[in-house]
Each structure stands twice: as C-alpha cells, then as structure tokens.
Design an enzyme around this catalytic site. Structure first.
Site, PDB file in Angstrom:
ATOM      1  N   ARG A   4       0.853  -1.186   0.000  1.00 20.79           N
ATOM      2  CA  ARG A   4       0.000   0.000   0.000  1.00 20.79           C
ATOM      3  C   ARG A   4       0.891   1.238   0.000  1.00 20.79           C
ATOM      4  O   ARG A   4       1.892   1.301   0.727  1.00 20.79           O
ATOM      5  CB  ARG A   4      -0.935   0.022   1.215  1.00 20.79           C
ATOM      6  N   GLU A  46      -4.902   6.941  -6.083  1.00 22.16           N
ATOM      7  CA  GLU A  46      -4.969   6.179  -7.327  1.00 22.16           C
ATOM      8  C   GLU A  46      -6.289   6.440  -8.025  1.00 22.16           C
ATOM      9  O   GLU A  46      -7.320   6.574  -7.353  1.00 22.16           O
ATOM     10  CB  GLU A  46      -4.824   4.677  -7.016  1.00 22.16           C
ATOM     11  N   HIS A  71      -0.889  -0.375  -9.955  1.00 25.22           N
ATOM     12  CA  HIS A  71      -1.553  -1.254  -8.992  1.00 25.22           C
ATOM     13  C   HIS A  71      -2.130  -2.479  -9.694  1.00 25.22           C
ATOM     14  O   HIS A  71      -3.335  -2.777  -9.585  1.00 25.22           O
ATOM     15  CB  HIS A  71      -2.641  -0.512  -8.218  1.00 25.22           C
TER      16      HIS A  71
END
Length: 317
Positions: free
Chosen positions: A234, A263, A282
C-alpha cells in the site's frame, strides 16, 4: 428488477470472467471509468441495489453510503477493504461481503519489478525503440541482500524466489519470530538493521495506523545509496514526499512501485518525474486467474444475498 453495478472495471473484463447472466432478475452494468467525486458517484449509483467494488479503487465512507438509499448489498473483491466504512454500512442496513483471492500474483509482480529495475529493462526497452543500444549497466541478484518487511504469505513467497536466486534474506515485522524466519530461510533483524544492510528492500506488510508512514526520511536515509525500495503493498506505508526527495537527491538508487497514496496516479505527480523509478498501476493482483476468483465469488455473493442467506459477510473489527 434488481440493479447491479460493477465499478472500476478498468480492463473491461468483468462481464466475461463470470456468469452474471445466472443472476435471474438482475440488470448488470459495468463501468470502466473511475469517478472520484462523491456527487458524481451518487448521481451514477443512486438507483443501484447492489454494488461490486474492485478492491479499494472507490472508497465508501459514511458520507457516501448515506447518499445511496437504494443500496442493499456492497461486495468488495478480496477479503478486506479498508476503504469501506463497515460500521456505517451496518448502521444503514447495508450488507458488505467479500470474495476469495489469490496472493501469488502480487508476489510474482514484486519479483518482476525487482528484476526489471536491477537490469534496467524499461530503460533499455525505451532506448532500443529510440535507436540507441546498451545504454545502462545492470546489476545481478546473486549474493545480494534482500530485506523483506512483512513475512506473511506474500513475503514468504518472495523469500522463496530470493532463495532460488542465491540471495541473502533478512526480514522484519512487528511480531516476527526467529522460528518463523528460519522456516523460510531468512534471518530476523531489527528494522534499522534491515534498512541499513539490504540491497533491495521490499514491503509486504498490511497498511494500518502503526504501519502508515513506516518508511520516512530517516528510514530512507539509513539505506545504502545503491539500494532500491519496492512497494507492492500500500502506498501510504512509505511517505511519498520523503521518497521523492530521496530519489531526487540520490539518497537511494531507485524505487519500484505498484501502489500510491492516491490512485489512479496523476500524470503530473512528482513520482512520475522522479529519477530511477519503475511504476506500474496497482496491477499486482490484476491477473486473469485472480479476477476470475473475484468475479465468480461476487456472483455467488449476490445470489446468496438474493436468497436471503448472505455469505462471506464482512464485519467491523
């Protein structure tokens, strides 16, 4: 008719990776774009009874949940989602369910990022397309020291890869024991020692109040100038301002990142311009195999809910 929304289907794959047509009496809509503004989300989702959220891409705080009066079921892919206010959902009578998932895709991407950064794959790919040949000098892995922060399932898988490449493995996490470390071929060390000794630092610890900002200016300064840091866990575990500063000043040799504070990452974010970075959007968990588990389980969650027997229900700790 029960209305079902699938959010943040960036790759437009949700509809083909599970049998949504098996949900009799449901109208399913998939959205591939991302909406960050709460008012826009309310306008889009206000009439939906069921929402399927892809991990933490769209947060569901209490303020948003209160503005979705039709919502009865919220499914998150994966078994936890820190971006959903579970207490607020329960207070409003919204059932929140999770799904299964695969851990190894993120571990595999971690190793891909390590190898790509050490061998300058992205830089050389770009150079050859621009008519240049052999512009960098890569570094090997054998004999190097890898420091693994978090020796759970993913950290253990990464340790296995490191062992196969002949690396020295050290590890740290708050509750790690010597026995657990030895079981996977690692040595347990204190966090300052891990940072100071590692050629590669890779993060596999869960984001919490105690791990948020775990790696800041002081920690980055304690690393070797030749070391790189990798984060597929994270974003907020590393203080991003401190990381940008360390990269710009050459405090460390580089960073390979799959996760970020906000994001999707803006194309004007300082990390995009920072030197010696390798960035992916991601995608650690984003494989066909992993998505099939997510979406097939989401269909099962919805079917069970409609039978008044919800499964995989998430509750606030």
């Amino acid at each position: 008719m029960v209305r079902v929304a699938i959010l943040d289907d960036y790759q437009n794959v949700a509809r083909r990776l599970a049998d949504w047509n098996s949900l009799s009496g449901c109208e399913v809509a998939a959205f591939s774009d991302h909406l960050a503004d709460e008012t826009s989300l309310v306008a889009r989702l206000g009439d939906f009874d069921i929402i399927v959220a892809m991990r933490e891409r769209t947060p569901f705080p209490a303020s948003l949940l209160k503005r979705l009066p039709s919502l009865r079921l919220l499914v998150t892919t994966g078994s936890r989602n820190s971006a959903i206010d579970l207490q607020a959902a329960r207070a409003q009578g919204i059932v929140v369910c999770g799904t299964g998932g695969l851990g190894y895709p993120t571990s595999e991407l971690t190793w891909a990022l390590i190898m790509a950064h050490m061998r300058q794959v992205a830089t050389e790919d770009r150079a050859i397309r621009e008519g240049r040949w052999q512009t960098t000098l890569g570094r090997g892995l054998k004999g190097k020291t890898i420091g693994i922060i978090g020796l759970g399932r993913k950290g253990t898988e990464v340790a296995g890869y490191a062992k196969a490449f002949g690396m020295d493995i050290i590890a740290w996490s708050p509750n790690l024991t010597d026995e657990r470390s030895r079981a996977v071929g690692a040595r347990r060390v204190a966090l300052p020692d891990l940072l100071g000794q590692s050629d590669i630092v890779t993060i596999h610890i869960v984001l919490s109040e105690t791990t948020r900002g775990l790696i800041g200016e002081k920690e980055l300064a304690s690393m070797k100038p030749s070391a790189i840091i990798v984060n597929t866990s994270r974003g907020p575990i590393i203080k991003q301002d401190a990381l940008v500063d360390a990269l710009e000043k050459g405090v460390i040799a580089g960073a390979a990142l799959d996760v970020f504070d906000d994001e999707p990452l803006s194309d004007v974010h300082p990390l995009v311009k920072a030197p010696n970075t390798l960035l992916t959007p991601h995608v650690g968990y984003a494989t066909e195999e992993g998505y099939r588990v997510f979406f097939e389980d989401a269909v099962e969650d919805i079917a069970a809910f409609l039978r008044h027997s919800p499964i995989r229900v998430l509750v606030a700790e």
